[in-house]
Scaffold this active site. Structure first.
Site, short mmCIF file in Angstrom:
data_model
loop_
_atom_site.label_atom_id
_atom_site.label_comp_id
_atom_site.label_asym_id
_atom_site.label_seq_id
_atom_site.Cartn_x
_atom_site.Cartn_y
_atom_site.Cartn_z
N GLY A 1 1.72 5.85 6.50
CA GLY A 1 1.88 4.81 5.49
C GLY A 1 3.09 3.95 5.80
N ALA A 2 3.08 2.72 5.26
CA ALA A 2 4.23 1.84 5.43
C ALA A 2 4.40 0.96 4.19
CB ALA A 2 4.07 0.99 6.68
N GLY A 3 3.87 1.43 3.05
CA GLY A 3 4.01 0.71 1.79
C GLY A 3 5.28 1.15 1.07
N SER B 1 4.91 10.28 -17.98
CA SER B 1 6.34 10.45 -18.27
C SER B 1 6.64 10.86 -19.73
CB SER B 1 7.10 9.17 -17.93
OG SER B 1 7.11 9.01 -16.53
N ALA C 1 5.93 3.60 -1.08
CA ALA C 1 6.23 5.04 -1.08
C ALA C 1 6.75 5.48 0.28
CB ALA C 1 4.97 5.82 -1.45
N TYR D 1 -0.93 13.82 -6.08
CA TYR D 1 -1.10 15.06 -6.85
C TYR D 1 -2.45 15.14 -7.56
CZ TYR D 1 0.76 11.90 -10.41
OH TYR D 1 0.97 10.82 -11.23
N ASP E 1 12.46 9.16 -7.91
CA ASP E 1 11.23 9.53 -7.19
C ASP E 1 11.62 10.27 -5.92
OD1 ASP E 1 9.39 8.32 -8.94
OD2 ASP E 1 9.59 6.38 -7.96
N LYS F 1 9.88 -2.09 -9.97
CA LYS F 1 10.89 -1.21 -9.36
C LYS F 1 11.92 -1.95 -8.50
CE LYS F 1 8.30 3.12 -9.36
NZ LYS F 1 7.91 4.30 -8.60
N LEU G 1 2.10 13.03 -0.97
CA LEU G 1 2.70 12.58 -2.23
C LEU G 1 1.67 12.55 -3.36
CD1 LEU G 1 5.14 9.70 -1.25
CD2 LEU G 1 5.38 12.15 -0.99
P1 ATR Z 1 2.57 2.59 -2.39
O1 ATR Z 1 3.55 1.85 -3.22
O2 ATR Z 1 1.92 3.75 -3.07
O3 ATR Z 1 3.14 2.97 -1.07
P2 ATR Z 1 1.24 0.37 -1.13
O4 ATR Z 1 2.58 -0.27 -0.94
O5 ATR Z 1 0.10 -0.44 -1.59
O6 ATR Z 1 1.35 1.58 -2.14
O7 ATR Z 1 0.86 1.08 0.27
C1 ATR Z 1 -0.36 1.72 0.48
C2 ATR Z 1 -0.35 2.40 1.83
O8 ATR Z 1 -1.63 3.07 1.99
C3 ATR Z 1 -0.24 1.45 3.00
O9 ATR Z 1 0.43 2.09 4.07
C4 ATR Z 1 -1.72 1.18 3.36
O10 ATR Z 1 -1.94 0.78 4.69
P3 ATR Z 1 -1.84 -0.79 5.09
O11 ATR Z 1 -0.38 -1.11 5.18
O12 ATR Z 1 -2.55 -0.88 6.38
O13 ATR Z 1 -2.55 -1.55 3.98
C5 ATR Z 1 -2.27 2.57 3.15
N1 ATR Z 1 -3.72 2.53 2.92
C6 ATR Z 1 -4.37 2.16 1.79
N2 ATR Z 1 -5.71 2.26 1.96
C7 ATR Z 1 -5.91 2.71 3.23
C8 ATR Z 1 -7.06 3.04 4.00
N3 ATR Z 1 -8.29 2.94 3.49
N4 ATR Z 1 -6.88 3.48 5.27
C9 ATR Z 1 -5.64 3.60 5.81
N5 ATR Z 1 -4.51 3.32 5.12
C10 ATR Z 1 -4.62 2.89 3.85
#
Ligand code: ATR
Length: 301
Positions: free
Chosen positions: A132-134, A23, A136, A239, A108, A72, A237
């Site tokens: 993904g479900a974290g 940043s 981001a 880079y 973002d 955040k 997402l």
């Molecule tokens: P961010 O804030 O970047 O979203 P996060 O909240 O830690 O980071 O989320 C990471 C995401 O990557 C999650 O969806 C995670 O899957 P889980 O919910 O099952 O943990 C996914 N992820 C991380 N490592 C993974 C892997 N080796 N295989 C599949 N999914 C993965």
């Protein structure tokens, strides 16, 4: 380096850690190239000091702040208000000075929206496959809701998290008919999504950390997964690397691709503009300045 005098405005970053942030490069280059008397500094702030940091920054008159991991969501109670999309997401990354306190935005996601708009990747009316479900993925899922996607399939390693997110999208739409219309949202495993079960002409948005450097030889889907035949447009997402294995595989099957670099650039540019009271989130910074910063960001990897 900007010459500092009695009129220099200060902006900064609150995070833990902050050592590897890009940043300062974005904001200090913007200030230099635009001739703005502004300096941007990262501050390493621990969770227990967050409230004091925000109040202190306001007392010192910092015109704006970025907020990064892990603050955040935690910062929201210390703000005077929050932009509706950021509020729905439950995370802000940009604070803008007002007399009453800081106002929170999620640039973002506004940055991603701008990067996708420029690349011609519209969300409206599209079937979206989100991996993904974290944190981001959550932000992107709400963007899809606000931008009127036709339907969203959330694929995650832990399906229960994908289910919770899909549920949340539905509940939000039900509780906020003034802001969004409900869209079908379903949760599946990565294995199920790999079969191409989510439909045709998909817009895929890859929001997991799989494929991130230095573990760049990984991908959420096997090389020969049928789903790659259904993906028309794909965003990752990530880079670093600039072309993840995921994007490489989509491109090989004829899909269009976009990495997270422009999202990074535009989240910064939109934050900077908000600090300069340009609240419409259109980009006013000249293209040549954007190009120059984009180049610097790519070289810094
Ligand atoms: P961010 O804030 O970047 O979203 P996060 O909240 O830690 O980071 O989320 C990471 C995401 O990557 C999650 O969806 C995670 O899957 P889980 O919910 O099952 O943990 C996914 N992820 C991380 N490592 C993974 C892997 N080796 N295989 C599949 N999914 C993965």
């Amino acid at each position: 380096m900007q010459e500092i005098d009695g009129r220099t405005k200060l902006a900064g970053l609150l995070g833990d850690p902050v050592a590897h942030t890009k940043s300062p490069l974005i904001h200090n280059t913007l200030a230099q190239m635009r001739g703005d008397n502004l300096v941007y500094v990262p501050f390493h702030v621990k969770q227990e000091d967050l409230m004091q940091a925000v109040k202190g920054a306001h007392a010192l008159g910092l015109i704006g702040l970025n907020v990064t991991v892990p603050h955040k969501s935690a910062v929201i109670p210390y703000l005077s208000g929050t932009d509706p999309l950021a509020k729905a997401i439950g995370a802000v990354n940009t604070l803008v000075y007002t007399n009453e306190g800081y106002w929170g935005y999620n640039t973002d996601i506004l940055g991603l929206r701008e990067a996708m708009r420029r690349a011609g990747f519209s969300i409206e009316g599209r079937r979206v496959l989100l991996t993904g479900a974290g944190g981001a993925a959550r932000a992107v899922a709400f963007l899809c809701l606000f931008e009127k996607a036709a339907a969203i399939t959330i694929a995650n390693r832990s399906v229960d998290k994908a289910e919770a997110l899909a549920q949340e999208l539905q509940s939000f739409a039900k509780d906020h008919p003034d802001q969004v219309e409900s869209i079908p949202a379903v949760a599946v495993s990565l294995e199920e999504a790999a079969k191409g079960a989510a439909g045709e002409d998909l817009l895929a948005i890859q929001c997991t950390s799989v494929g991130l450097a230095p573990k760049a030889d990984a991908c959420v889907f096997e090389e020969n997964a049928p789903v790659f035949n259904s993906i028309k447009d794909a965003v990752d997402l990530i880079y670093e690397p600039q072309k993840t294995l995921f994007l490489e595989r989509v491109e090989k099957r004829g899909g269009r691709i976009l990495n997270g670099m422009d999202m990074l650039l535009f989240q910064g540019v939109i934050a900077y503009q908000l600090w300069q009271n340009e609240k419409d989130t259109q980009i006013h910074i000249p293209e040549e300045i954007l190009g120059c910063i984009g180049e610097k960001l790519s070289k810094k990897q």
